[in-house]
Design an enzyme around this catalytic site. Structure first.
Site, mmCIF file in Angstrom:
data_model
loop_
_atom_site.group_PDB
_atom_site.id
_atom_site.type_symbol
_atom_site.label_atom_id
_atom_site.label_comp_id
_atom_site.label_asym_id
_atom_site.label_seq_id
_atom_site.Cartn_x
_atom_site.Cartn_y
_atom_site.Cartn_z
ATOM 1 N N CYS B 104 0.885 -1.163 0.000
ATOM 2 C CA CYS B 104 0.000 0.000 0.000
ATOM 3 C C CYS B 104 0.920 1.209 0.000
ATOM 4 C CB CYS B 104 -0.912 0.009 1.223
ATOM 5 S SG CYS B 104 -1.894 1.523 1.352
ATOM 6 N N CYS B 107 -0.549 4.364 2.241
ATOM 7 C CA CYS B 107 -0.549 4.295 3.706
ATOM 8 C C CYS B 107 -0.133 2.895 4.115
ATOM 9 C CB CYS B 107 -1.886 4.719 4.298
ATOM 10 S SG CYS B 107 -3.334 3.958 3.546
ATOM 11 N N SER B 108 -1.057 2.068 4.593
ATOM 12 C CA SER B 108 -0.655 0.723 5.020
ATOM 13 C C SER B 108 -1.829 -0.248 4.968
ATOM 14 C CB SER B 108 -0.082 0.776 6.436
ATOM 15 O OG SER B 108 -1.024 1.371 7.310
ATOM 16 N N CYS B 109 -2.720 -0.096 3.965
ATOM 17 C CA CYS B 109 -3.907 -0.948 3.861
ATOM 18 C C CYS B 109 -3.521 -2.420 3.823
ATOM 19 C CB CYS B 109 -4.705 -0.578 2.615
ATOM 20 S SG CYS B 109 -5.344 1.104 2.693
#
Lengths: 94, 196
Positions: B104, B107-109
């Site tokens: 991702c 962000c950090s999905c």
């Protein structure tokens, strides 16, 4: 949103090149690039609008595949990015 | 997000809003923590390993998993509906010709409700910025040297879907049971930064 061409898998699309003032989910590295539609990924409220506190209807989202060389000038891999239809314009096939 | 936000401005704002909601009776004390605990309770890489082992032993399930993962994982008693709304799950399978890896970049999905919290490196600026540009080099740093002929497909979780990779079944595992096969699958394998 007005669109004269229905998007479909296999179609070539160009991503929006502009740098918007606020939030967007079109990553910078994938702006103004040409890729191929792989698959519909459902429909979701447009994140750009939600981030501005505006109500928004679900908009179609697509998996769009890019050749790394088209994004970065090098690389033999592909990058598949998940993009709202709002970011995409069909590329006219000549 | 990659940083610790405990003392950040946004944390202070969130605590303030939480206190306002509680003072007006709109939110019970500690309700947010309870909901987060409930959300995370079922999430573990073991879920992903179980899905992969079932896909390795049942080609019909494997095909259904790649076509519509949300429906297919219900067959093994799992679901992406643990949060406020069901999240779309996209499962991709490695083959001799193609290796998949998930990131991702924005962000950090990550499929937290299914696989548990993501590893810290997944959230790092270095991984997120480099794996889209040089996946072969990044995978080599993880100890995964892919043959030059293997195509690499990077998947950027830039919108609402969450992703999981089905690694290739290791050679010499014909005699193993499904739980034994599941024991071979690692969290890195489910992200695509390890072979299995």
């Amino acid at each position: 949103m007005s669109r004269t061409t229905e998007l479909a898998p296999g179609m070539r699309v160009r991503t929006r090149a502009t740098d918007p003032v606020g939030h967007t989910r079109l990553p910078r590295y994938a702006r103004g690039a040409v890729g191929v539609l792989v698959e519909r990924a459902g429909a979701h409220p447009l994140a750009d609008e939600r981030a501005r506190g505006r109500a928004t209807e679900p908009h179609p989202v697509w998996h769009v595949r890019f050749a790394a060389a088209d994004l970065f000038g090098s690389g033999d891999h592909t990058v598949t990015v998940e993009l709202w239809e709002d970011y995409l314009t069909p590329v006219e096939e000549s | 997000m990659s940083d610790d936000h405990a003392s950040s401005l946004i944390s202070a704002e969130v605590r303030h809003v939480e206190a306002l909601l509680e003072s007006r009776g709109l939110l019970g004390a500690g309700e947010i923590d309870t909901r987060i605990d409930e959300f995370l309770a079922g999430g573990t890489p073991a879920n992903g390993a179980r899905i992969v082992a079932h896909a390795w032993t049942d080609p019909g399930f494997a095909a259904r998993l790649l076509a519509d993962a949300n429906e297919a994982i219900r067959e093994v008693g799992l679901s992406m509906a643990g949060g406020l709304q069901e999240q779309r799950l996209k499962v991709v399978a490695n083959t001799a010709e193609e290796h998949n890896v998930v990131v991702c970049t924005l962000c950090s999905c990550y499929p937290i409700a299914l696989l548990g919290p993501s590893p810290s490196w997944y959230k790092s600026e270095a991984y997120r910025s480099r794996v889209v540009r040089d996946p072969r080099g990044v995978l080599a740093e993880f100890g995964l040297e892919l043959p030059a002929a293997t195509r690499i497909s990077v998947w950027d979780a830039s919108a609402e879907s969450r992703y999981m990779v089905v690694p290739r079944r290791p050679a010499g595992t014909d005699g193993l049971t499904e739980p034994e096969l599941a024991g071979l699958v690692t969290r890195k394998g489910l992200i695509g930064t390890a072979a299995v």
